[in-house]
Design a protein around this motif. Structure first.
Motif, PDB file in Angstrom:
ATOM      1  N   GLU A  46       0.831  -1.194   0.000  1.00  0.00           N
ATOM      2  CA  GLU A  46       0.000   0.000   0.000  1.00  0.00           C
ATOM      3  C   GLU A  46       0.862   1.240   0.000  1.00  0.00           C
ATOM      4  OE1 GLU A  46      -3.170  -1.009   2.972  1.00  0.00           O
ATOM      5  OE2 GLU A  46      -3.949   0.881   2.220  1.00  0.00           O
ATOM      6  N   THR A  47       0.369   2.293  -0.627  1.00  0.00           N
ATOM      7  CA  THR A  47       1.057   3.572  -0.523  1.00  0.00           C
ATOM      8  C   THR A  47       0.032   4.630  -0.136  1.00  0.00           C
ATOM      9  OG1 THR A  47       1.344   5.273  -2.195  1.00  0.00           O
ATOM     10  CG2 THR A  47       1.323   3.059  -2.976  1.00  0.00           C
ATOM     11  N   SER A  48       0.524   5.758   0.316  1.00  0.00           N
ATOM     12  CA  SER A  48      -0.409   6.818   0.729  1.00  0.00           C
ATOM     13  C   SER A  48      -0.854   7.630  -0.479  1.00  0.00           C
ATOM     14  CB  SER A  48       0.272   7.718   1.753  1.00  0.00           C
ATOM     15  OG  SER A  48       1.534   8.099   1.268  1.00  0.00           O
ATOM     16  N   ASP A  49      -0.253   7.379  -1.631  1.00  0.00           N
ATOM     17  CA  ASP A  49      -0.643   8.073  -2.860  1.00  0.00           C
ATOM     18  C   ASP A  49      -2.106   7.816  -3.193  1.00  0.00           C
ATOM     19  OD1 ASP A  49       1.789   8.988  -3.235  1.00  0.00           O
ATOM     20  OD2 ASP A  49       2.108   8.158  -5.238  1.00  0.00           O
ATOM     21  N   PRO A  50      -2.679   8.671  -4.068  1.00  0.00           N
ATOM     22  CA  PRO A  50      -4.060   8.385  -4.479  1.00  0.00           C
ATOM     23  C   PRO A  50      -4.195   7.041  -5.194  1.00  0.00           C
ATOM     24  CG  PRO A  50      -3.350  10.525  -5.309  1.00  0.00           C
ATOM     25  CD  PRO A  50      -2.213   9.968  -4.554  1.00  0.00           C
ATOM     26  N   ILE A  51      -3.113   6.559  -5.796  1.00  0.00           N
ATOM     27  CA  ILE A  51      -3.274   5.284  -6.489  1.00  0.00           C
ATOM     28  C   ILE A  51      -3.323   4.117  -5.515  1.00  0.00           C
ATOM     29  CG2 ILE A  51      -2.167   6.035  -8.639  1.00  0.00           C
ATOM     30  CD1 ILE A  51       0.187   4.190  -7.657  1.00  0.00           C
ATOM     31  N   GLN A  52      -2.983   4.362  -4.273  1.00  0.00           N
ATOM     32  CA  GLN A  52      -3.184   3.409  -3.187  1.00  0.00           C
ATOM     33  C   GLN A  52      -2.304   2.169  -3.224  1.00  0.00           C
ATOM     34  OE1 GLN A  52      -7.312   2.366  -2.900  1.00  0.00           O
ATOM     35  NE2 GLN A  52      -7.890   4.368  -2.173  1.00  0.00           N
ATOM     36  N   ARG A  53      -1.942   1.742  -4.400  1.00  0.00           N
ATOM     37  CA  ARG A  53      -1.349   0.429  -4.509  1.00  0.00           C
ATOM     38  C   ARG A  53      -0.057   0.503  -5.285  1.00  0.00           C
ATOM     39  NH1 ARG A  53      -4.879  -4.855  -5.303  1.00  0.00           N
ATOM     40  NH2 ARG A  53      -3.116  -6.040  -5.967  1.00  0.00           N
ATOM     41  N   GLU A  54       0.989  -0.087  -4.755  1.00  0.00           N
ATOM     42  CA  GLU A  54       2.209  -0.196  -5.547  1.00  0.00           C
ATOM     43  C   GLU A  54       2.949  -1.438  -5.095  1.00  0.00           C
ATOM     44  OE1 GLU A  54       4.559   3.302  -4.900  1.00  0.00           O
ATOM     45  OE2 GLU A  54       5.640   2.407  -3.241  1.00  0.00           O
ATOM     46  N   PRO A  55       3.833  -1.954  -5.961  1.00  0.00           N
ATOM     47  CA  PRO A  55       4.485  -3.204  -5.572  1.00  0.00           C
ATOM     48  C   PRO A  55       5.502  -2.964  -4.466  1.00  0.00           C
ATOM     49  CG  PRO A  55       5.344  -2.417  -7.662  1.00  0.00           C
ATOM     50  CD  PRO A  55       4.237  -1.503  -7.305  1.00  0.00           C
ATOM     51  N   ARG A  56       5.480  -3.846  -3.452  1.00  0.00           N
ATOM     52  CA  ARG A  56       6.526  -3.799  -2.444  1.00  0.00           C
ATOM     53  C   ARG A  56       7.768  -4.484  -3.020  1.00  0.00           C
ATOM     54  NH1 ARG A  56       4.134  -5.574   3.090  1.00  0.00           N
ATOM     55  NH2 ARG A  56       3.083  -6.802   1.534  1.00  0.00           N
ATOM     56  N   ASP A  57       7.509  -5.569  -3.705  1.00  0.00           N
ATOM     57  CA  ASP A  57       8.591  -6.180  -4.469  1.00  0.00           C
ATOM     58  C   ASP A  57       8.016  -6.698  -5.776  1.00  0.00           C
ATOM     59  OD1 ASP A  57      11.020  -6.974  -5.226  1.00  0.00           O
ATOM     60  OD2 ASP A  57      11.174  -8.698  -3.902  1.00  0.00           O
ATOM     61  N   PHE A  58       8.842  -6.713  -6.770  1.00  0.00           N
ATOM     62  CA  PHE A  58       8.417  -7.153  -8.093  1.00  0.00           C
ATOM     63  C   PHE A  58       9.559  -7.987  -8.636  1.00  0.00           C
ATOM     64  CE2 PHE A  58       7.234  -7.197 -12.403  1.00  0.00           C
ATOM     65  CZ  PHE A  58       5.953  -6.708 -12.538  1.00  0.00           C
ATOM     66  N   GLN A  59       9.345  -9.269  -8.786  1.00  0.00           N
ATOM     67  CA  GLN A  59      10.444 -10.125  -9.215  1.00  0.00           C
ATOM     68  C   GLN A  59      10.165 -10.671 -10.605  1.00  0.00           C
ATOM     69  OE1 GLN A  59      10.648 -13.202  -6.324  1.00  0.00           O
ATOM     70  NE2 GLN A  59      11.038 -11.776  -4.647  1.00  0.00           N
ATOM     71  N   ILE A  60      11.176 -10.594 -11.456  1.00  0.00           N
ATOM     72  CA  ILE A  60      11.098 -11.294 -12.730  1.00  0.00           C
ATOM     73  C   ILE A  60      12.268 -12.263 -12.771  1.00  0.00           C
ATOM     74  CG2 ILE A  60      11.025 -11.121 -15.226  1.00  0.00           C
ATOM     75  CD1 ILE A  60       9.908  -8.435 -15.035  1.00  0.00           C
ATOM     76  N   ASP A  61      11.961 -13.504 -12.938  1.00  0.00           N
ATOM     77  CA  ASP A  61      12.992 -14.518 -13.004  1.00  0.00           C
ATOM     78  C   ASP A  61      13.452 -14.598 -14.447  1.00  0.00           C
ATOM     79  OD1 ASP A  61      14.572 -16.671 -12.986  1.00  0.00           O
ATOM     80  OD2 ASP A  61      13.235 -17.963 -11.822  1.00  0.00           O
ATOM     81  N   MET A  62      14.602 -14.012 -14.734  1.00  0.00           N
ATOM     82  CA  MET A  62      15.044 -13.941 -16.122  1.00  0.00           C
ATOM     83  C   MET A  62      15.503 -15.296 -16.654  1.00  0.00           C
ATOM     84  SD  MET A  62      14.149 -11.102 -17.072  1.00  0.00           S
ATOM     85  CE  MET A  62      14.695 -11.391 -18.735  1.00  0.00           C
ATOM     86  N   LEU A  63      15.579 -16.297 -15.767  1.00  0.00           N
ATOM     87  CA  LEU A  63      15.843 -17.639 -16.280  1.00  0.00           C
ATOM     88  C   LEU A  63      14.569 -18.235 -16.868  1.00  0.00           C
ATOM     89  CD1 LEU A  63      18.050 -19.071 -13.447  1.00  0.00           C
ATOM     90  CD2 LEU A  63      18.761 -18.417 -15.723  1.00  0.00           C
ATOM     91  N   ARG A  64      13.428 -17.707 -16.433  1.00  0.00           N
ATOM     92  CA  ARG A  64      12.167 -18.228 -16.944  1.00  0.00           C
ATOM     93  C   ARG A  64      11.638 -17.394 -18.095  1.00  0.00           C
ATOM     94  NH1 ARG A  64       8.745 -21.247 -12.538  1.00  0.00           N
ATOM     95  NH2 ARG A  64       8.120 -22.120 -14.521  1.00  0.00           N
TER      96      ARG A  64
END
Ligand code: SF4
Ligand code: SF4
Ligand code: SF4
Lengths: 497, 196
Positions: free
Chosen positions: B113-131
């Motif tokens: 969660e963020t306090s911004d109006p958009i309310q939502r943002e990733p805390r973590d975002f993982q891309i497994d570049m092996l996949r």
């Protein structure tokens, strides 16, 4: 049975049934609706379920005149001679217009909205096919984060004022807590005097709200609904045995528990404990993953076979001196396996915790055993504190089996067990590390299948939603395996080998 | 009759000696001797040297990779990255559409969660570049123009954990991605024309 005509076709319908329910559930016509909920009073305010009623009348001069009027189907009851057109031009247009008005001020929040994927507004917007707004005025700005107490958040921008939530408190709980305040385009939902909501059924608001205006705090931003696999099961927190779905996310984590329709038990709702207290299903660190056996005074992780053989040896050697106590969370099948294993035990039964005092006149009962009737029917006796405290000192071996047994037993009883030799079949070691001879990793109710019998004697099935970690296995399998080993050792086959 | 006769004639040499023990007569269909021109080989040598000589005076088009970058068109689909707004905020609202659509299941999002109006943002975002198979489905699914296929094609690493890209590795200022954004907008408009 009444004869009615739907879209020109004669059908038989039960007299007095709700027309909308009949059209949707029996004929599968999928008429949209927001304010209508089968468990609540019908108000017909969203106008989404409009259909065309065809009225035929014979004039005095013998001529037949036909009048067609639009009306909401949710407030109509089935009666003889009723004639409706559900998908005619007029009805379609009326519904499309109602839909467009509902969306006039609706924010484009779907990517951040917890309801997305199971939102009626999304579904019907696609169905009616008006995918772009035709208004140029700016959308209404409202408060987006209203705290309604411990369970629920309100987003006024997303609210479509169907008043389901208002009626839920009024009719289900019998105590209004929410209302529509102000008038016209300024109306909005508010809690009386802005007090936080109370009661044990607030969580149902998140299911009842057809859009994402009322959402669960606990589920907030946790998972998108399409990433969840619903597994039908039974809530184990009280003897009512409410039917539930356990929603499991991709990585084997329980994210949500929600009611499953069962008119004979819980209808459309469940209580908040059942809905929110599932954290221990996701427990990772404390969880026993592998069996442990006491070797040279220390508990060490050993392969399952060795632990089972050790447990079987202890059980066989204890004979009459065995005190076997099952958890009230065991299923009927596991109760039978437990009984078979502890045939010779001097004292056996299942632990019957004292009433919780959480019961109310809706769903929740006072008895925290999900399967009391089932275990009693299997032949196990309910054991109370006094009898247990009297029996433990004379026992030579204590066998505690089943989920949560350590948490449910009072500390006095546990301290009596702590000086004995204990075989433990549980998910955690709890406070008995010093006494446990063999610890077998068991499974939770969400990891096994079996039968629970609720307070009314209704048999209901639980099904596995998760996989037990490591070598942990459903309690029934472990109990049966120990029994097999006991018999094998008893017949001397083990020594021959 | 033996089974030998039932095998088609062309395949018989592979069976070894005939049942009678006699070797199978073999007929070679290719030319098996070089003629005199080929034996001398000089002609071919001069032809090749002539080609080399010609090429010596042509402009060079070899690129000194990896020091020298090679030009890339915005249609190149490289490593997926997340756009960062000029004010430092993350565009992604962690709606999970890319996570769901990814056929290789390379993406894992931990929404916060963020306090911004958009309310939502990733805390973590993982891309497994092996996949990741660089298919670009995530980019197409994203409603926020937040995940985009960059032109970075060098993704080799010497350790597996390094192939798991986290939020901080993925964030790229949106200016750098503008070309790709314009390109995708143009293409998607072309492809996703509403059916009339
Ligand atoms: S309530 Fe439904 S339509 Fe509205 S933002 Fe949420 S998911 Fe989208
Ligand atoms: S490019 Fe394809 S494989 Fe790679 S992360 Fe995106 S959707 Fe997944
Ligand atoms: S689709 Fe876009 S906004 Fe949604 S989670 Fe992926 S990157 Fe973020």
């Amino acid at each position: 049975m009444a004869k009615i005509k739907v879209n020109g076709r004669e059908v038989e319908a039960p007299d007095g049934a709700n027309l909308l329910l009949f059209l949707n559930d029996t004929l599968g016509l999928n008429i949209p609706h927001y304010c209508f909920h089968p468990a609540l009073e019908k108000v017909g305010s969203c106008r989404m379920c409009q259909v065309e009623f065809v009225m035929r009348r014979k004039d005095p001069d013998g001529k037949e005149s036909v009048r067609r009027v639009l009306g909401v189907s949710c407030r109509e009851t089935v009666r003889d001679g009723l004639e409706v057109e559900t998908h005619g031009e007029a009805a379609r247009r009326a519904r499309k217009e109602a839909m467009e008005f509902l969306l006039v001020n609706h924010p484009l929040d779907c990517p951040i909205c917890d309801k997305a994927g199971e939102c009626r507004l999304q579904d019907y917007a696609y169905q009616t096919g008006q995918l772009e707004g035709r208004t140029i005025e700016p959308r209404r700005k409202e408060e987006k984060l209203v705290d309604l107490g411990e369970v629920i958040l309100l987003d006024r921008e997303r609210c479509i004022l169907c008043t389901r939530c208002v009626r839920f408190f009024k009719h289900f709980e019998g105590r209004a807590q929410l209302g529509v305040v102000e008038r016209g385009d300024r109306s909005h939902i508010a809690a009386f005097y802005d007090q936080p909501l109370t009661g044990n059924y607030q969580g149902n608001l998140a299911d009842i709200c057809p859009v994402g205006a009322l959402t669960l705090k606990k589920f907030r931003f946790k998972q998108r609904s399409w990433d969840l696999t619903p597994v039908p099961s039974i809530c184990p927190l009280c003897s009512r045995g409410c039917n539930i779905f356990v929603d499991v996310a991709r990585h084997g984590v329980v994210r949500r528990i929600r009611p499953r329709l069962e008119p004979e038990v819980n209808g459309y709702f469940i209580c908040d404990q059942g809905r929110l207290e599932f954290d221990d299903l996701n427990m990772v660190e404390e969880r026993l993953r592998f069996a442990r056996v006491r070797r040279e005074g220390r508990l060490v992780e050993r392969p399952m076979e060795e632990a089972l053989a050790e447990a079987a040896r202890l059980v066989r050697e204890a004979g009459e001196g065995l005190l076997a106590l099952a958890s009230p969370f065991l299923t009927v099948e596991e109760g039978e396996a437990f009984l078979a294993l502890t045939e010779k035990a001097g004292f056996k039964g299942f632990w019957s915790p004292p009433p919780t005092g959480l019961g109310d006149r809706h769903l929740r009962t006072d008895d925290p055993c999900p399967n009391r009737r089932g275990l009693e029917k299997a032949g196990l006796q309910a054991v109370h504190k006094e009898a247990l405290a009297a029996a433990i000192p004379s026992a030579s071996l204590v066998f505690l089996a089943g989920e949560r047994i350590l948490r449910l037993l009072p500390p006095e009883v546990l301290s009596l067990c702590a000086v004995k030799h204990v075989i433990l079949l549980e998910r955690v070691l709890g406070g008995l590390e010093g006494a446990v001879q063999v610890a077998l990793p068991g499974a939770s109710w969400a990891e096994k299948s079996g039968t629970f019998v609720n307070a009314d004697g209704r048999k209901q099935r639980i099904s596995p939603a998760l996989r037990p970690p490591g070598e942990a296995a459903p309690d029934g399998r472990i109990l049966e395996e120990i029994r097999r080993l006991v018999l094998l050792q008893g017949s001397g086959k083990e020594e021959e080998k | 009759m033996s089974g030998y006769d039932q095998v088609p004639e062309a395949a018989r040499p592979f069976l070894g000696p005939t049942p009678s023990g006699k070797p199978v007569p073999v007929k070679v269909l290719r030319k098996d001797r070089l003629d005199w021109k080929e034996k001398v080989a000089l002609i071919e040598i001069f032809k090749g040297m002539g080609f080399t000589l010609r090429e010596m005076f042509r402009p060079r088009f070899t690129i000194q990779f990896p020091e020298e970058p090679f030009p890339r068109h915005p249609s190149v689909k490289g490593r997926p990255v997340l756009a960062k707004n000029p004010d430092g905020s993350i565009r992604c609202v962690s709606c999970g559409l890319c996570e769901f659509v990814c056929p290789a299941r390379a993406i894992t999002i931990d929404p916060g969660e963020t306090s911004d109006p958009i309310q939502r943002e990733p805390r973590d975002f993982q891309i497994d570049m092996l996949r990741c198979i660089l298919c670009g489905m995530c980019e197409e699914a994203c409603p926020e123009e937040a995940i985009l296929m960059s032109d970075e094609l060098l993704m080799a690493t010497d350790a597996r954990p390094k192939a798991l890209h986290h939020l901080e590795d993925l964030l790229v200022p949106v200016e750098k991605l503008q070309e790709r954004i314009d390109y995708t907008k143009r293409m998607y408009r072309k492809w996703n024309r509403p059916q009339s």
